[in-house]
Design a protein around this motif. Structure first.
Motif, short mmCIF file in Angstrom:
data_model
loop_
_atom_site.label_atom_id
_atom_site.label_comp_id
_atom_site.label_asym_id
_atom_site.label_seq_id
_atom_site.Cartn_x
_atom_site.Cartn_y
_atom_site.Cartn_z
N GLY A 256 0.86 -1.26 -0.07
CA GLY A 256 -0.10 0.27 0.09
C GLY A 256 0.56 1.07 0.15
O GLY A 256 1.97 1.11 0.06
N TYR A 322 -4.23 8.26 9.17
CA TYR A 322 -4.73 7.24 8.45
C TYR A 322 -3.97 5.91 8.47
O TYR A 322 -4.51 4.97 8.06
CB TYR A 322 -5.07 7.50 7.06
N VAL A 324 -1.36 5.47 6.53
CA VAL A 324 -1.18 5.39 4.95
C VAL A 324 0.19 6.17 5.05
O VAL A 324 0.50 7.36 5.39
CB VAL A 324 -2.22 6.01 4.06
N ASN A 355 -5.21 -2.97 -1.89
CA ASN A 355 -5.06 -3.14 -0.33
C ASN A 355 -6.52 -2.66 0.41
O ASN A 355 -6.93 -1.62 0.08
CB ASN A 355 -3.95 -2.12 -0.02
N GLU A 356 -7.01 -3.71 1.10
CA GLU A 356 -8.20 -3.36 1.55
C GLU A 356 -8.51 -2.31 2.23
O GLU A 356 -9.44 -1.51 2.21
CB GLU A 356 -8.70 -4.65 2.41
N ARG A 357 -7.60 -1.79 3.20
CA ARG A 357 -7.58 -0.69 4.08
C ARG A 357 -7.66 0.50 3.21
O ARG A 357 -8.46 1.34 3.43
CB ARG A 357 -6.56 -0.76 5.04
N GLU A 358 -6.90 0.51 2.39
CA GLU A 358 -6.84 1.81 1.23
C GLU A 358 -8.04 1.92 0.46
O GLU A 358 -8.57 2.84 -0.04
CB GLU A 358 -5.47 1.65 0.61
N ARG A 359 -8.30 0.69 0.11
CA ARG A 359 -9.65 0.79 -0.63
C ARG A 359 -10.72 1.24 -0.04
O ARG A 359 -11.62 2.36 -0.57
CB ARG A 359 -9.85 -0.68 -1.39
N LYS A 360 -10.95 0.97 1.33
CA LYS A 360 -12.06 1.45 1.95
C LYS A 360 -11.91 3.00 2.19
O LYS A 360 -12.73 3.79 2.18
CB LYS A 360 -12.19 0.94 3.33
N LEU A 361 -10.60 3.30 2.50
CA LEU A 361 -10.24 4.77 2.70
C LEU A 361 -10.57 5.70 1.42
O LEU A 361 -11.16 6.74 1.49
CB LEU A 361 -8.98 4.83 3.02
N ASP A 364 -13.97 6.73 1.17
CA ASP A 364 -14.30 7.73 2.41
C ASP A 364 -14.11 8.98 1.76
O ASP A 364 -12.82 9.52 1.49
CB ASP A 364 -13.61 7.45 3.35
N TYR A 367 -11.71 11.10 3.70
CA TYR A 367 -10.15 10.95 3.34
C TYR A 367 -9.78 11.49 2.06
O TYR A 367 -8.72 12.03 1.74
CB TYR A 367 -9.89 9.28 3.41
#
Ligand code: ZN
Length: 392
Positions: A256, A322, A324, A355-361, A364, A367
């Protein structure tokens, strides 16, 4: 006999085609090949020619039905130059050049069809350099001619920035990558083209809070825009900085982070692979085989790095809450979308959709707002503290 005559005629016409110009040794060598091109029936058609005249440059894109052989030549004149582009073994019967507005750089354009060959002639101001890129899907040639750089003018200078009335806007051209039938990276229901468009619109919406900055978008809807049109649009806006927005994807889903690139042709393997994806090219070989003639990319590299050097650490700080990270911000790669932009330019990979976390962010709003604000804060700071980046 008939064939002999035809060949002789072709020879003659070839010489009349090139005769007045100086015949280069390489031309002589390829004459045999040319002849066979000219004597065979062309099975390729000229579909379109697009010309984007700039203030001090011109971009010509040629769209044949398939890969064709071509030549180009520059005939320097005393005050003006003449550019020839020959498409060999191409059927252009009935093709008419589009209406093109002449300006200070482009003085005229015309097309001639001779035998199986098409010649496009452009009369221009003095050309200082040029670059040639072959692009794929569909195959096409994009040629940029650059005029002499104008005298360095610091615009605005520091004093003028303080003077409210004399304040000229700094034009920030934001290019949301991909669009329309080109979704970019796709993971689940997340499309790169949508993520970057949402981010671009955030940047546009926040821009009025920055009195120096005037934000323009290359696209504000879900439309397909060829790579070669994006820098041309930025030039037409007379932009001061060009930023192409992208989102990354990688097979290792743990990877990520944010990456900031500038245009460069000295590149490492990773950047090379990424450039292939963003350039929509099929293999590394074609990237390396793409001969960039007299590339003028270095023009704006120094100033691009000034923007990158401010944005990188800023994003690092702003995205830290975040979790990142910024993977790198002084990375060079040959991104076609940046070629031909007459201004400093950056390509930002705002995160990994894989990257699952970044995809969600990236889905948002808050973000995206943070990234948008970082980008604007950074540009605002650079033009205030390093106004030399605004020179044309
Ligand atoms: Zn992309």
């Amino acid at each position: 006999m008939k064939k002999f005559l035809a060949v002789t005629l072709c020879f003659l016409s070839l010489f009349s085609l090139y005769g007045k110009d100086q015949i280069k040794e390489e031309d002589r060598q390829s004459l045999t090949q040319l002849l066979s091109d000219l004597t065979s029936d062309p099975d390729k058609k000229l579909n379109d020619i697009k010309v984007w005249p700039g203030e001090n440059s011109i971009r010509v894109a040629i769209y044949p039905s398939d890969r064709v052989r071509y030549k180009y030549n520059l005939l320097p004149g005393e005050k003006n130059d003449r550019i020839y582009i020959d498409l060999l073994s191409v059927d252009a019967d009935g093709f008419v050049l589009p209406d093109i507005e002449y300006g200070s750089f482009l003085k005229g354009i015309r097309m001639g069809i001779r035998d199986n060959s098409v010649r496009i002639v452009l009369d221009t101001s003095k050309v200082e350099n040029y670059s040639v890129i072959e692009m794929e899907e569909p195959w096409r040639i994009v040629i940029d001619y650059y005029g002499k750089k104008e005298e360095t003018k610091i615009y605005p200078d520091k004093k003028r920035v303080k003077d409210e009335k004399e304040k000229p806007p700094v034009v920030v051209v934001i290019d949301p990558g991909h669009g329309g039938r080109d979704p970019g990276a796709v993971v689940g229901n997340m499309y790169e083209k949508d993520v970057v468009l949402r981010l671009a619109k955030k940047i546009e919406a926040l821009a009025p809070q920055y009195e120096l900055l005037d934000v323009k978008l290359t696209r504000d809807g879900d439309v397909f825009l060829p790579l070669e049109e994006r820098a041309a649009i930025a030039n037409a806006f007379n932009g001061n900085i060009f930023i192409s927005l992208h989102a990354n994807a990688f097979r290792d889903k743990a990877v990520g982070g944010v990456e900031i690139y500038h245009l460069d042709n000295s590149r490492d393997d990773y950047s090379n692979r990424l450039a292939l994806v963003e350039n929509r090219m099929s293999d590394t070989k074609s990237l390396l085989n793409t001969i960039l003639v007299g590339m003028t990319m270095s023009y704006y590299v120094k100033d691009s790095l000034k923007y990158a050097s401010d944005l990188g650490p800023r994003l690092k700080r702003d995205l830290k809450p975040y979790g990142v990270r910024v993977r790198g911000y002084r990375k060079g790669a040959l991104f076609y979308v940046l070629v031909g932009a007459r201004m400093p330019s950056l390509l930002i990979e705002v995160g990994f959709l894989t990257n699952e976390r970044e995809r969600k962010l990236l889905a948002d709003e808050k973000y995206l707002n943070t990234i948008a604000r970082s980008i604007l804060d950074s540009i605002d700071n650079v033009v205030r503290t390093k106004p030399e980046v605004l020179q044309k």
